[in-house]
Design a protein around this motif. Structure first.
Motif, mmCIF file in Angstrom:
data_model
loop_
_atom_site.group_PDB
_atom_site.id
_atom_site.type_symbol
_atom_site.label_atom_id
_atom_site.label_comp_id
_atom_site.label_asym_id
_atom_site.label_seq_id
_atom_site.Cartn_x
_atom_site.Cartn_y
_atom_site.Cartn_z
ATOM 1 N N UNK A 77 -22.737 -20.442 -27.671
ATOM 2 C CA UNK A 77 -23.342 -19.272 -27.524
ATOM 3 C C UNK A 77 -21.450 -18.218 -27.486
ATOM 4 N N UNK A 78 -20.836 -19.457 -27.047
ATOM 5 C CA UNK A 78 -19.281 -19.007 -27.169
ATOM 6 C C UNK A 78 -18.824 -18.439 -28.315
ATOM 7 N N UNK A 79 -18.991 -20.138 -29.827
ATOM 8 C CA UNK A 79 -18.650 -19.192 -30.318
ATOM 9 C C UNK A 79 -19.087 -18.110 -31.122
ATOM 10 N N UNK A 80 -20.402 -18.469 -31.273
ATOM 11 C CA UNK A 80 -21.062 -17.377 -31.963
ATOM 12 C C UNK A 80 -20.465 -15.967 -31.546
ATOM 13 N N UNK A 81 -20.426 -15.923 -30.633
ATOM 14 C CA UNK A 81 -20.006 -14.310 -29.187
ATOM 15 C C UNK A 81 -18.278 -13.950 -30.597
ATOM 16 N N UNK A 82 -17.579 -15.090 -30.671
ATOM 17 C CA UNK A 82 -16.181 -14.642 -30.541
ATOM 18 C C UNK A 82 -16.248 -14.460 -32.143
ATOM 19 N N UNK A 83 -17.121 -15.390 -33.382
ATOM 20 C CA UNK A 83 -17.049 -15.658 -34.018
ATOM 21 C C UNK A 83 -17.885 -13.666 -34.518
ATOM 22 N N UNK A 84 -18.344 -13.287 -33.992
ATOM 23 C CA UNK A 84 -19.152 -11.971 -34.025
ATOM 24 C C UNK A 84 -17.699 -10.498 -34.053
ATOM 25 N N UNK A 85 -16.788 -10.965 -32.992
ATOM 26 C CA UNK A 85 -16.271 -10.367 -32.600
ATOM 27 C C UNK A 85 -14.798 -10.023 -33.979
ATOM 28 N N UNK A 86 -14.886 -11.259 -34.306
ATOM 29 C CA UNK A 86 -13.733 -11.230 -35.377
ATOM 30 C C UNK A 86 -14.405 -10.280 -36.391
ATOM 31 N N UNK A 131 -17.972 -0.906 -31.061
ATOM 32 C CA UNK A 131 -18.807 -2.099 -30.835
ATOM 33 C C UNK A 131 -17.937 -2.576 -29.639
ATOM 34 N N UNK A 132 -18.849 -3.083 -28.660
ATOM 35 C CA UNK A 132 -17.991 -3.864 -27.328
ATOM 36 C C UNK A 132 -18.771 -5.051 -27.539
ATOM 37 N N UNK A 133 -18.187 -5.925 -27.193
ATOM 38 C CA UNK A 133 -18.620 -7.414 -27.153
ATOM 39 C C UNK A 133 -17.742 -7.917 -26.042
ATOM 40 N N UNK A 134 -18.444 -8.247 -24.672
ATOM 41 C CA UNK A 134 -17.736 -8.706 -23.269
ATOM 42 C C UNK A 134 -19.285 -10.552 -23.489
ATOM 43 N N UNK A 135 -17.449 -11.896 -23.119
ATOM 44 C CA UNK A 135 -17.876 -12.950 -22.888
ATOM 45 C C UNK A 135 -17.161 -12.614 -21.121
ATOM 46 N N UNK A 156 -10.748 -4.133 -35.479
ATOM 47 C CA UNK A 156 -11.202 -3.372 -36.032
ATOM 48 C C UNK A 156 -11.805 -2.416 -35.201
ATOM 49 N N UNK A 157 -13.199 -2.075 -35.697
ATOM 50 C CA UNK A 157 -14.280 -1.204 -34.509
ATOM 51 C C UNK A 157 -14.937 -2.212 -33.323
ATOM 52 N N UNK A 158 -14.494 -2.838 -33.140
ATOM 53 C CA UNK A 158 -14.638 -4.102 -32.131
ATOM 54 C C UNK A 158 -13.311 -4.123 -31.081
ATOM 55 N N UNK A 159 -14.244 -4.300 -29.404
ATOM 56 C CA UNK A 159 -13.429 -4.310 -28.641
ATOM 57 C C UNK A 159 -14.256 -5.547 -28.031
ATOM 58 N N UNK A 160 -13.018 -6.624 -27.724
ATOM 59 C CA UNK A 160 -13.725 -7.671 -26.987
ATOM 60 C C UNK A 160 -12.859 -7.973 -25.795
#
Length: 489
Positions: A45-54, A23-27, A58-62
């Motif tokens: 929006x930011x906290x939802x994105x960062x919670x999902x990254x957490x 997964x890729x997540x971008x802020x 292990x499989x997400x690039x944030x």
């Protein structure tokens, strides 16, 4: 396997194909530089994105970067992404040859299904689309017939606010507990503001889910404790009850934390088990697989020019007090309370949006695209696809009736009937002229006077326009409203 790029409104498991998919997540900070968002919206929006990254560690690039382009330059390999929810985001993906764009997810009706329904129709009305969706999806159906033999329970869902009650007798929705991620987001937003990024509205404790677990908890609470009362008071307003019996799930759906079909399935199960009446469940279901999908598809179907529609030729800018959420400058009790709700929560429910905020903007002739942009920036559930049809089409009648059969305009009598706002207000809803003239009553007649040429021929407006012709003090009312100008009422 391609890396799946999840935008910040695609955070649920239904946007992934399996438990091992990278997964890729971008802020991207530039998103918040370009527009003046509500501080609480930015936080959510930011906290939802960062919670999902957490959660996906292990499989997400944030990647936190100034722009999406800068972030992509730091990621190797092929990428795919579910169809985004805005035209600028779609163009961004199309400019990058490494990114494969997949069909959209997070909606109950696919684009090809909407196109098949819309083909050959002169008008695209919600009721027709909703019945098609119910039938196609098998929701609230008994064999080939709708439950109870009725498609629509609107006539049962129009009770005014209960007299003498400051709030509905239902428990408030459960509030999330903030954590270290929320604290860091708040510190970062403080630093961004010091660096010149502007926000409107008040900061405050987070009121809306940022994780799927929180969203599911709120969904369960709504189904068990609030759904039964959703229908009857769907159009009512109480100054002391901002939540009423609303689900408060719109931001969770629009962040992608919940799939609309799981929400509808939970509501239908409540009806089948006898826990909620048909009118409430049908009214709620209409909002999810009817209205929500309808405005999503209209955003794309109407084309890039639709947000600039302006059939009533409304050109006035938003006044500063409204744009900056200065509720303390307003004396009209309904508008002051609702604008304060936006300032303090970045959310009010559907009827205040339409009949207090949108109604006032329509009456004053504010530019529809500016009104839609304001709703987009100032509401936690606001996105371009949400607010384009909701504001341009429904609220401001800027499409000239392509979406609704008449403008959603009303005077003070409507607000008096459906709320408790008029009690204790300095304005009288029965007066259209004088120092205590209700700005909604006077504004209604001024609107009809300004737009009569555009509305002549609309059979649903024939009676109001006849009333306009009989108004003995119309000239004085129009002059009064002109003198008010952009001042807060």
């Amino acid at each position: 396997m391609r890396r799946r790029w999840l935008f910040a409104d695609q955070l649920g498991p239904h946007f992934l194909d399996g438990p091992r998919q990278p997964v890729l997540l971008v802020e991207a900070k530039s998103v918040f530089r370009r527009r003046v968002f509500h501080r609480q919206k930015a936080h959510l929006v930011l906290t939802a994105l960062r919670h999902r990254a957490a959660e996906l560690a292990g499989r997400a690039t944030f990647v936190q970067a100034e722009t999406y382009g800068a972030a992509l330059r730091r990621v190797d390999g092929p990428i795919d992404a579910c169809h985004p929810t805005s035209r600028p985001a779609r163009e961004l993906l199309r400019r990058h040859p490494r990114v494969e764009v997949l069909p959209p997810r997070g909606f109950a009706t696919a684009p090809e299904e909407f196109m098949a329904w819309a083909h050959g129709r002169h008008t695209l009305r919600l009721e027709d689309f909703y019945r098609d969706a119910r039938t196609r999806l098998g929701v609230l159906m008994d064999a080939d017939e709708p439950i109870g033999g009725r498609w629509n329970y609107d006539s049962d869902n129009r009770l005014p606010a209960p007299k003498g009650q400051p709030a509905l007798p239902v428990p408030e929705p459960p509030m999330p507990d903030e954590d270290d991620i929320d604290a860091q987001v708040r510190r970062d937003l403080d630093a961004w503001q010091a660096d010149g990024v502007r926000f409107v509205g008040q900061d405050g404790p987070r009121l809306f889910p940022a994780t799927r677990a929180e969203a599911l908890d709120r969904l369960r609470h709504f189904i068990e404790h609030r759904l039964a009362d959703f229908g009857p008071y769907e159009d009512a307003m109480l100054a002391g009850d901002p939540w009423m019996a609303r689900s408060t799930l719109s931001s969770s759906l629009n962040l992608g934390l919940l799939d609309p079909m799981e929400v509808v399935a939970a509501a239908e199960q409540a009806y089948r088990s006898g826990a909620a009446p048909a009118a409430s469940v049908e009214g709620f279901t209409r909002q999810i697989i009817g209205w929500r999908d309808y405005v999503w598809h209209l955003y794309w179907y109407r084309g890039a020019g639709y947000p600039r529609s302006n059939a009533l030729r409304a050109t006035r800018p938003l006044p500063r007090w409204f744009a900056e959420l200065d509720a303390d400058a307003v004396q009209a009790r309904c508008l002051a309370d609702v604008l304060a709700g936006v300032r303090d929560r970045a959310w009010v429910h559907h009827i205040p949006r339409l009949m207090v905020l949108g109604n006032y903007a329509l009456q004053r002739g504010w530019r529809p695209s500016a009104v839609a942009d304001w709703f987009h920036r100032c509401f936690v559930d606001g996105y371009a696809w949400v607010m384009t049809a909701n504001v341009i089409g429904m609220s401001q009648y800027a499409d000239g009736g392509a979406m609704t059969t008449k403008p959603y305009a009303a005077g003070g009598a409507y607000l008096d009937r459906m709320s408790d706002y008029c009690h204790g207000c300095r304005y009288n809803p029965r007066h259209r002229l004088g120092p205590d003239a209700c700005p909604y009553t006077a504004g209604y007649w001024a609107l009809l006077d300004r737009t009569r040429d555009s509305l002549t021929g609309n059979h649903r407006m024939a009676q109001p326009l006849k009333g306009l012709q009989r108004l003995p003090d119309l000239e004085a009312v129009v002059a009064q409203e002109h003198a008010r100008g952009s001042r807060a009422p």
